[in-house]
Design a protein around this motif. Structure first.
Motif, PDB file in Angstrom:
ATOM      1  N   PRO A  39       0.814  -1.216   0.000  1.00 25.11           N
ATOM      2  CA  PRO A  39       0.000   0.000   0.000  1.00 25.11           C
ATOM      3  C   PRO A  39       0.852   1.273   0.000  1.00 25.11           C
ATOM      4  O   PRO A  39       0.746   2.115   0.895  1.00 25.11           O
ATOM      5  N   HIS A  40       1.711   1.379  -0.991  1.00 24.05           N
ATOM      6  CA  HIS A  40       2.587   2.548  -1.116  1.00 24.05           C
ATOM      7  C   HIS A  40       2.572   3.014  -2.570  1.00 24.05           C
ATOM      8  O   HIS A  40       2.512   2.202  -3.485  1.00 24.05           O
ATOM      9  N   ALA A  41       2.709   4.309  -2.786  1.00 26.31           N
ATOM     10  CA  ALA A  41       2.688   4.885  -4.137  1.00 26.31           C
ATOM     11  C   ALA A  41       4.034   4.787  -4.836  1.00 26.31           C
ATOM     12  O   ALA A  41       4.155   5.199  -5.981  1.00 26.31           O
ATOM     13  N   VAL A  86       6.516   6.646 -10.565  1.00 25.89           N
ATOM     14  CA  VAL A  86       6.223   5.973 -11.835  1.00 25.89           C
ATOM     15  C   VAL A  86       6.428   4.457 -11.699  1.00 25.89           C
ATOM     16  O   VAL A  86       5.801   3.671 -12.410  1.00 25.89           O
ATOM     17  N   LEU A  87       7.279   4.041 -10.763  1.00 25.06           N
ATOM     18  CA  LEU A  87       7.607   2.618 -10.585  1.00 25.06           C
ATOM     19  C   LEU A  87       6.391   1.686 -10.547  1.00 25.06           C
ATOM     20  O   LEU A  87       6.381   0.668 -11.246  1.00 25.06           O
ATOM     21  N   PRO A  88       5.322   1.994  -9.771  1.00 23.08           N
ATOM     22  CA  PRO A  88       4.190   1.064  -9.725  1.00 23.08           C
ATOM     23  C   PRO A  88       3.470   0.869 -11.062  1.00 23.08           C
ATOM     24  O   PRO A  88       2.685  -0.061 -11.213  1.00 23.08           O
ATOM     25  N   GLY A  89       3.745   1.747 -12.033  1.00 20.29           N
ATOM     26  CA  GLY A  89       3.212   1.524 -13.377  1.00 20.29           C
ATOM     27  C   GLY A  89       3.967   0.426 -14.110  1.00 20.29           C
ATOM     28  O   GLY A  89       3.464  -0.139 -15.079  1.00 20.29           O
ATOM     29  N   LEU A  90       5.170   0.117 -13.656  1.00 16.64           N
ATOM     30  CA  LEU A  90       6.000  -0.921 -14.265  1.00 16.64           C
ATOM     31  C   LEU A  90       6.083  -2.183 -13.413  1.00 16.64           C
ATOM     32  O   LEU A  90       6.161  -3.295 -13.935  1.00 16.64           O
ATOM     33  N   VAL A  91       6.109  -2.010 -12.103  1.00 21.94           N
ATOM     34  CA  VAL A  91       6.123  -3.132 -11.156  1.00 21.94           C
ATOM     35  C   VAL A  91       4.862  -2.979 -10.322  1.00 21.94           C
ATOM     36  O   VAL A  91       4.764  -2.076  -9.491  1.00 21.94           O
ATOM     37  N   SER A 125       5.210  -1.425   4.410  1.00 23.14           N
ATOM     38  CA  SER A 125       4.245  -2.422   4.859  1.00 23.14           C
ATOM     39  C   SER A 125       3.874  -3.275   3.657  1.00 23.14           C
ATOM     40  O   SER A 125       3.741  -2.756   2.542  1.00 23.14           O
ATOM     41  N   VAL A 126       3.716  -4.557   3.887  1.00 23.14           N
ATOM     42  CA  VAL A 126       3.270  -5.480   2.845  1.00 23.14           C
ATOM     43  C   VAL A 126       2.119  -6.276   3.439  1.00 23.14           C
ATOM     44  O   VAL A 126       2.282  -6.937   4.465  1.00 23.14           O
TER      45      VAL A 126
END
Length: 133
Positions: A39-41, A86-91, A125-126
């Protein structure tokens, strides 16, 4: 739905292997699906081989794709922090793994890893969630 939150420090590693924690979480739960969600951007989770260099290759590839400079509109934090957003758009921020008899059905060389290139926040957190099937 059963759920558990892991607290992970990413200060020393940009990828953190969560496979043992996922296995432990699933062990007594039978058949179903295990969702791993960050739950992180500025972080994501992936399934890949670890220990043979693929995890380092992933980080190096992402750092080439997402250079730390002033090109990003999202411009707060450390230089180039916009790349982290931008990372969560790739991972992706989540993955789902099928579970049979309490065992995640990962391939022989597959591991569940947290991917975090963000230098501004090393505490993550995961959330592990299990839905019986």
């Amino acid at each position: 739905m059963d759920t558990h939150v892991l607290e992970v420090d990413t200060r020393r590693r940009r990828t953190v292997d969560l496979t043992d924690e996922v296995r432990d979480f699933c062990a007594s739960r039978g058949d179903g699906l295990c969702n791993v969600f960050v739950p992180h951007a500025t972080a994501g989770v992936a399934i890949l081989e670890t220990g043979a260099g693929s995890d380092d290759d992933l980080v190096e590839t992402l750092e080439r794709l997402l250079p730390r400079d002033d090109r990003y509109r999202h411009a707060h934090g450390s230089p180039g922090h916009g790349a982290d957003h931008v990372l969560p758009g790739l991972v992706a921020p989540s993955i789902t793994v099928p579970v049979s008899g309490g065992e995640p059905l990962l391939g022989m060389w597959q591991s569940v890893v947290l991917v975090d290139l963000n230098r501004d926040n090393a505490r993550r957190s995961v959330r592990l969630s299990f839905v019986s099937g």
